[in-house]
Design a protein around this motif. Structure first.
Motif, PDB file in Angstrom:
ATOM      1  N   SER A 183       0.695  -1.201   0.062  1.00 58.21           N
ATOM      2  CA  SER A 183      -0.061  -0.011   0.113  1.00 58.21           C
ATOM      3  C   SER A 183       0.956   1.444   0.106  1.00 58.21           C
ATOM      4  O   SER A 183       1.030   1.925   1.121  1.00 58.21           O
ATOM      5  CB  SER A 183      -0.848   0.091   1.220  1.00 58.21           C
ATOM      6  N   SER A 184       1.462   1.483  -1.323  1.00 57.65           N
ATOM      7  CA  SER A 184       2.351   2.728  -1.383  1.00 57.65           C
ATOM      8  C   SER A 184       2.462   2.940  -2.745  1.00 57.65           C
ATOM      9  O   SER A 184       2.359   2.582  -3.764  1.00 57.65           O
ATOM     10  CB  SER A 184       3.784   2.192  -0.786  1.00 57.65           C
ATOM     11  N   GLY A 241      -2.304   8.175  -5.205  1.00 60.37           N
ATOM     12  CA  GLY A 241      -2.885   7.872  -3.775  1.00 60.37           C
ATOM     13  C   GLY A 241      -4.284   7.524  -3.708  1.00 60.37           C
ATOM     14  O   GLY A 241      -4.847   6.731  -3.575  1.00 60.37           O
ATOM     15  N   MET A 297      -5.843   5.549  -1.232  1.00 62.31           N
ATOM     16  CA  MET A 297      -5.085   5.926   0.039  1.00 62.31           C
ATOM     17  C   MET A 297      -5.039   7.576  -0.159  1.00 62.31           C
ATOM     18  O   MET A 297      -3.945   7.901  -0.668  1.00 62.31           O
ATOM     19  CB  MET A 297      -3.884   5.167  -0.273  1.00 62.31           C
ATOM     20  N   ILE A 310      -3.939  10.988   0.265  1.00 64.78           N
ATOM     21  CA  ILE A 310      -2.717  11.625   0.807  1.00 64.78           C
ATOM     22  C   ILE A 310      -2.944  12.799   1.564  1.00 64.78           C
ATOM     23  O   ILE A 310      -3.330  13.835   0.872  1.00 64.78           O
ATOM     24  CB  ILE A 310      -1.312  11.746  -0.075  1.00 64.78           C
ATOM     25  N   ALA A 363       4.526   7.756  -0.281  1.00 66.86           N
ATOM     26  CA  ALA A 363       3.599   7.951   0.513  1.00 66.86           C
ATOM     27  C   ALA A 363       3.151   6.324   0.749  1.00 66.86           C
ATOM     28  O   ALA A 363       3.210   5.522  -0.081  1.00 66.86           O
ATOM     29  CB  ALA A 363       2.359   8.928   0.096  1.00 66.86           C
ATOM     30  N   TRP A 364       2.736   6.058   2.049  1.00 67.29           N
ATOM     31  CA  TRP A 364       2.410   4.679   2.335  1.00 67.29           C
ATOM     32  C   TRP A 364       1.343   4.701   3.579  1.00 67.29           C
ATOM     33  O   TRP A 364       1.537   5.502   4.265  1.00 67.29           O
ATOM     34  CB  TRP A 364       3.535   3.759   2.673  1.00 67.29           C
ATOM     35  N   ARG A 365       0.777   3.304   3.503  1.00 66.89           N
ATOM     36  CA  ARG A 365       0.027   3.030   4.828  1.00 66.89           C
ATOM     37  C   ARG A 365       0.853   2.671   5.952  1.00 66.89           C
ATOM     38  O   ARG A 365       1.662   1.723   5.809  1.00 66.89           O
ATOM     39  CB  ARG A 365      -1.080   2.010   4.397  1.00 66.89           C
ATOM     40  N   SER A 421      -7.795   0.904   6.323  1.00 71.42           N
ATOM     41  CA  SER A 421      -8.501   2.001   6.272  1.00 71.42           C
ATOM     42  C   SER A 421      -8.359   3.020   7.625  1.00 71.42           C
ATOM     43  O   SER A 421      -8.297   4.142   7.610  1.00 71.42           O
ATOM     44  CB  SER A 421      -9.853   2.149   5.918  1.00 71.42           C
ATOM     45  N   VAL A 428      -1.815   7.401   6.794  1.00 68.96           N
ATOM     46  CA  VAL A 428      -0.917   7.388   5.478  1.00 68.96           C
ATOM     47  C   VAL A 428       0.091   8.480   5.715  1.00 68.96           C
ATOM     48  O   VAL A 428      -0.180   9.644   6.273  1.00 68.96           O
ATOM     49  CB  VAL A 428      -1.910   7.996   4.413  1.00 68.96           C
ATOM     50  N   ARG A 429       1.173   8.078   5.631  1.00 71.23           N
ATOM     51  CA  ARG A 429       2.694   8.831   5.940  1.00 71.23           C
ATOM     52  C   ARG A 429       3.161   9.265   4.444  1.00 71.23           C
ATOM     53  O   ARG A 429       2.965   8.644   3.321  1.00 71.23           O
ATOM     54  CB  ARG A 429       3.520   7.949   6.456  1.00 71.23           C
TER      55      ARG A 429
END
Length: 289
Positions: free
Chosen positions: A37-38, A64, A69, A71, A100-102, A113, A117-118
């Motif tokens: 998830s990125s 994203g 996801m 961002i 960006a990733w979970r 969910s 998100v980073r």
């Protein structure tokens, strides 16, 4: 800059703060590590200016959304962060990676969910992606893996999971002494290399695969614009494997690859001709202009 990518001096921007390079870590149960998830962007700065920087930031946010996801940073915030990273590391000519990733959170199954998100941005000096291929032409293998149907994966997103077959294909190519591999798509048409789009020349006209199941690269779009300015006909179309024999020149495009001529794909040979060399030089002038 030397050493492994985990063991270098410098700063990386993470979630709004600059952290020491060696301390830019995530938890083992980060969702992206387990389920891909990125999304990410690869960008190049020339003389302190990132080429098409805003377009890259906009595409990151779009990727994203494509993988469900969103961002939580704006384009302006991402742009400012990239400049901060270049400045703090004293870089002017550099490769810039925004990702960006979970992260780790309440979810540790397929669903994520409830996980944050980073976002992180790093930059480093990086030379020619294919070494001296700009002079003599890269040598490509033909991959056994195919780009998937857009009904099976969000092919318009620059998502980490889509690169798994690219990694395997490039490993196989390198084992044969090649720089990269060309991939077909799920229908059997010529698609792209593992991290770059591909162009061919025949009779003074340019042919490039239609990006209907793989990323329509920003460098690809830029090069098509340069060709149009020269009034060189560009055919964006489906290309069959048997057509490779009739093409005279070939080159790859991508942020990392820039414009790199190709001398060989499998058993097919290509001239590093005048148009390929001209595109290398013209693109170089553009990005450094």
């Amino acid at each position: 800059m030397a050493g492994g990518y985990n063991d270098r001096d410098g700063k990386i921007w993470m979630d709004g703060e600059l952290v020491d390079w060696r301390g830019a870590n995530v938890h083992l149960l980060t969702h992206a590590m387990h389920y891909a998830s990125s999304v990410f962007e690869g960008e190049r700065a020339y003389g302190g200016t990132i080429f098409k920087s805003r377009a890259h930031s906009e595409r990151l946010l779009g990727s994203g959304v494509a993988i469900d996801m969103p961002i939580p940073w704006t384009v302006d915030e991402i742009e400012a962060a990239k400049q901060e990273v270049l400045a703090v590391n004293g870089l002017t000519d550099a490769y810039v990676r925004a990702i960006a990733w979970r992260g780790a959170g309440e979810d540790m199954g397929v669903s994520s969910s409830r996980n944050p998100v980073r976002l992180a941005i790093a930059a480093w000096e990086w030379g020619a992606y294919y070494g001296d291929a700009k002079m003599k032409g890269a040598k490509l293998d033909i991959a056994k893996w195919k780009r998937p149907s857009p009904e099976t994966a969000p092919s318009h997103a620059k998502a980490a999971g889509l690169y798994m077959i690219c990694t395997m294909s490039k490993h196989a190519a390198e084992a044969k002494g090649c720089s990269d591999a060309m991939m077909f798509d799920y229908r059997g048409y010529v698609a792209e290399a593992t991290g770059a789009n591909i162009f061919f020349v025949k009779g003074g006209e340019v042919h490039t695969p239609k990006p209907d199941c793989f990323l329509n690269g920003l460098t690809r779009q830029t090069v098509i614009g340069l060709l149009n300015e020269r009034q060189i006909k560009v055919h964006e179309r489906h290309i069959m494997p048997e057509e490779l024999e009739g093409f005279e020149q070939c080159w790859l495009t991508g942020t990392a690859a820039e414009v790199t001529p190709v001398g060989q794909i499998g058993d097919y040979n290509f001239e590093v001709g005048s148009l390929a060399r001209d595109m290398v030089q013209t693109y170089e002038k553009l990005v450094r202009g």
